[in-house]
Design an enzyme around this catalytic site. Sequence first.
Site, PDB file in Angstrom:
ATOM      1  N   GLU A 286       9.552  -2.461   0.492  1.00 28.31           N
ATOM      2  CA  GLU A 286       8.241  -1.833   0.306  1.00 28.31           C
ATOM      3  C   GLU A 286       7.132  -2.682   0.919  1.00 28.31           C
ATOM      4  O   GLU A 286       6.268  -2.184   1.651  1.00 28.31           O
ATOM      5  CB  GLU A 286       7.989  -1.625  -1.202  1.00 28.31           C
ATOM      6  CG  GLU A 286       6.645  -1.029  -1.547  1.00 28.31           C
ATOM      7  CD  GLU A 286       6.513   0.411  -1.077  1.00 28.31           C
ATOM      8  OE1 GLU A 286       7.229   1.260  -1.613  1.00 28.31           O
ATOM      9  OE2 GLU A 286       5.699   0.674  -0.182  1.00 28.31           O
ATOM     10  N   ASP A 290       4.566  -1.666   3.922  1.00 22.08           N
ATOM     11  CA  ASP A 290       3.125  -1.596   3.638  1.00 22.08           C
ATOM     12  C   ASP A 290       2.332  -2.495   4.581  1.00 22.08           C
ATOM     13  O   ASP A 290       1.325  -2.085   5.157  1.00 22.08           O
ATOM     14  CB  ASP A 290       2.846  -2.012   2.188  1.00 22.08           C
ATOM     15  CG  ASP A 290       3.509  -1.088   1.177  1.00 22.08           C
ATOM     16  OD1 ASP A 290       4.034  -0.032   1.587  1.00 22.08           O
ATOM     17  OD2 ASP A 290       3.516  -1.430  -0.022  1.00 22.08           O
ATOM     18  N   SER A 509       4.887   6.020   0.532  1.00 21.67           N
ATOM     19  CA  SER A 509       4.662   4.601   0.789  1.00 21.67           C
ATOM     20  C   SER A 509       4.338   4.315   2.247  1.00 21.67           C
ATOM     21  O   SER A 509       3.665   3.347   2.558  1.00 21.67           O
ATOM     22  CB  SER A 509       5.938   3.810   0.488  1.00 21.67           C
ATOM     23  OG  SER A 509       6.096   3.648  -0.865  1.00 21.67           O
ATOM     24  N   VAL A 551      -2.328  21.467   6.432  1.00 27.05           N
ATOM     25  CA  VAL A 551      -0.870  21.593   6.314  1.00 27.05           C
ATOM     26  C   VAL A 551      -0.619  22.802   5.428  1.00 27.05           C
ATOM     27  O   VAL A 551      -1.066  22.832   4.281  1.00 27.05           O
ATOM     28  CB  VAL A 551      -0.265  20.310   5.694  1.00 27.05           C
ATOM     29  CG1 VAL A 551       1.238  20.469   5.466  1.00 27.05           C
ATOM     30  CG2 VAL A 551      -0.559  19.108   6.592  1.00 27.05           C
ATOM     31  N   ASP A 575      -4.103  21.760  -1.083  1.00 21.87           N
ATOM     32  CA  ASP A 575      -3.020  22.105  -2.004  1.00 21.87           C
ATOM     33  C   ASP A 575      -2.436  20.815  -2.570  1.00 21.87           C
ATOM     34  O   ASP A 575      -2.613  19.741  -1.990  1.00 21.87           O
ATOM     35  CB  ASP A 575      -1.944  22.937  -1.283  1.00 21.87           C
ATOM     36  CG  ASP A 575      -1.409  22.249  -0.045  1.00 21.87           C
ATOM     37  OD1 ASP A 575      -0.777  21.174  -0.182  1.00 21.87           O
ATOM     38  OD2 ASP A 575      -1.635  22.759   1.078  1.00 21.87           O
TER      39      ASP A 575
END
Length: 594
Positions: A286, A290, A509, A551, A575
Amino acid sequence: MAFFCLLTLVVSSVVATSPSSLVLHEHRAHAPPGFTSHGRVSDSHMLTLRFGLASNNVAALQDKLLSISSPGSRDFRQWLSQDEVKAFMAPSPETINAFNTFASANGLKPAIVSPYGDWLSVSLSVSKANKLFGATYTNFTHPDFPAPITRTLSISLPAELAGHVDVIHPSTAFTAPIVRRAPSISRSAPEHKRDATPPADCDTSDPKNNITPACLQKLYNIPTTPATHKNNTLLVTGYVEEWAEVDDLQAFLAQFRPDLPSNKTFVTTLLDGGSNPQGPGIAGFEATLDVQYAAGIASGVPLQFLSVGTFLSDFPTSVLDTTTFLASAAQLPTVVTSSYGLNEDFFGASLATKICDAFAGISARGVSFLFSSGDGGVNGGHDNGDDCGLFLASFPASCPWVTTVGATIGFNPELAANFTGDSAIIFILHPNSPAHHKYHLAGGGFSSIFPAPSYQTSAISNFLKTIPPSFPGSGKFNTTNRAFPDVSLQGVSFLINFRGEIEQALGTSASTPSVAGMVVLINDRLIGEGKPVLGFLNPFLYANEGAFNDVVKGHNSGFECPASSVAFDAVPGWDPLSGLGTPNFPDLLAAALA
Ligand SMILES: *[C@@H]1O[C@H](CO)[C@@H](O)[C@H](O)[C@H]1NC(C)=O
Ligand SMILES: *[C@@H]1O[C@H](CO)[C@@H](O)[C@H](O)[C@H]1NC(C)=O
Ligand SMILES: *[C@@H]1O[C@H](CO)[C@@H](O)[C@H](O)[C@H]1NC(C)=O
Ligand SMILES: *[C@@H]1O[C@H](CO)[C@@H](O)[C@H](O)[C@H]1NC(C)=O
Ligand SMILES: *[C@@H]1O[C@H](CO)[C@@H](O)[C@H](O)[C@H]1NC(C)=O
């Protein structure tokens, strides 16, 4: 993953009748599924409890924040000073007095642990905690956790503290000590590694095209020219011993951003026993994703990596301490990106609200917070195929004072992302047990705690009109509450340099640090024009829907759960899968400079 389950948290408003009486504060009927009680903790065992005192005027802070972040208002982007925020956040003298009187009468020695004095830490024995707060502190174990956690199913306040104390933690919040269950730590299966070939170009006619910084730059028209202003730091958070390696970052940039200096590094800040050792074979997946996409998009922007806590740290405490660290800082980053979270119901209403208020206080000083929306579709992190169609929010994503980022897949058009037919197996990387957990993407939905903020009410109401009356999910989510994500960006097939090798990563992420990179680049331009930075983004974003690629397709049902299970569908306009859509850099920049 029976662990993620809807809990009932009852907050009583019973009024006390005598000074010594207790007022029920929070209660749950039983521990969440998966937890086993190991009986009352011995009386002499010492506990450290955090007390969140009521701030003197958090409603006024929220009003002020909405005003200074809304285009067209008189005080637009006149971000507050630390002292101005403190005036709202500090407890009132009556509250401080009530707590101090109670503490000294009961032999407690509170230590102030936040810059505004609204969080106190108190060490006391279990017997005293049980007696003073009508609690039964008990050890609970969970098969996934190495050590018991000490919690109580019920907590009360002495009548003289009612209204003065918002939260006692730990008490009824059964948060996992290990945040690896965070929906967003996911990784492609090894069998897909062969696909991790860097593309010669960003071929948007190939739906399997791998994503690199150059590809995001092309898709969203992000400039490659380095930022020039040094007082504009992008902070990347790290938890649970997710370590970011400078060597991997430099190798990543050398390969994917050869136009940037190859000696890029970041300032590391450690909190609560956090660490960030450097060496082969220890990078966190992660943290790698990042930091590399933050640096890969935010060309030339100073980076800070904040590593909080250890593998066993309580996640809410780590998030809380992240906020107290930032609230204390004289010099703030302008953008913070965080790809961590847990289901909202783990935190409970009082703890989540107090932490969310802390984000409001920091946002009001001109900081943009970006959180990933979670990879669990409408089910939060809960997608074992058994309880399809649960509607759970994740936190901090559901806080109205942060900006939440969802994920898309494919090109022309982009779709709200899922993994069906793509990388078939995704697993959570865990140093001890690489247990396989399947997730899907485009986490999104409605909070069960936070009312919808004014900047979002018309977007939500337009979305709700698209839901047919027969929608089987009706009644499973609170239509008057905060909904998320706010925006989205590509989230599948991101190439990273992990422990010296090129691998694919995916998840919200991946989307979040990339959006953060775009925001901080806009700040660089604003600073160059002598203008205030973007700060709290949402009212500005919702006022500039035209800066986003809408989208309009996607269904966030689940990976294990079949596509037929109840979930939201992407539609034209905002949305709860893709938010407003994916940002087009020049349009967003123009709106920011307007
Ligand atoms: C309860 O858990 C704590 C924390 O792991 C541990 O220190 C303590 O010994 C446990 N007590 C009992 C009675 O199991
Ligand atoms: C950097 O920005 C902060 C506020 O964001 C400000 O207080 C400080 O004076 C700035 N420093 C410089 C050198 O411009
Ligand atoms: C990176 O290299 C440039 C020029 O080669 C130099 O000016 C800069 O100080 C270096 N930065 C670091 C962090 O070493
Ligand atoms: C919806 O959330 C609000 C808080 O925003 C709460 O007051 C209300 O009771 C909730 N309604 C339902 C049906 O859960
Ligand atoms: C996931 O997205 C693909 C397109 O990328 C689509 O064909 C498929 O039906 C979607 N699956 C679900 C469960 O929505």
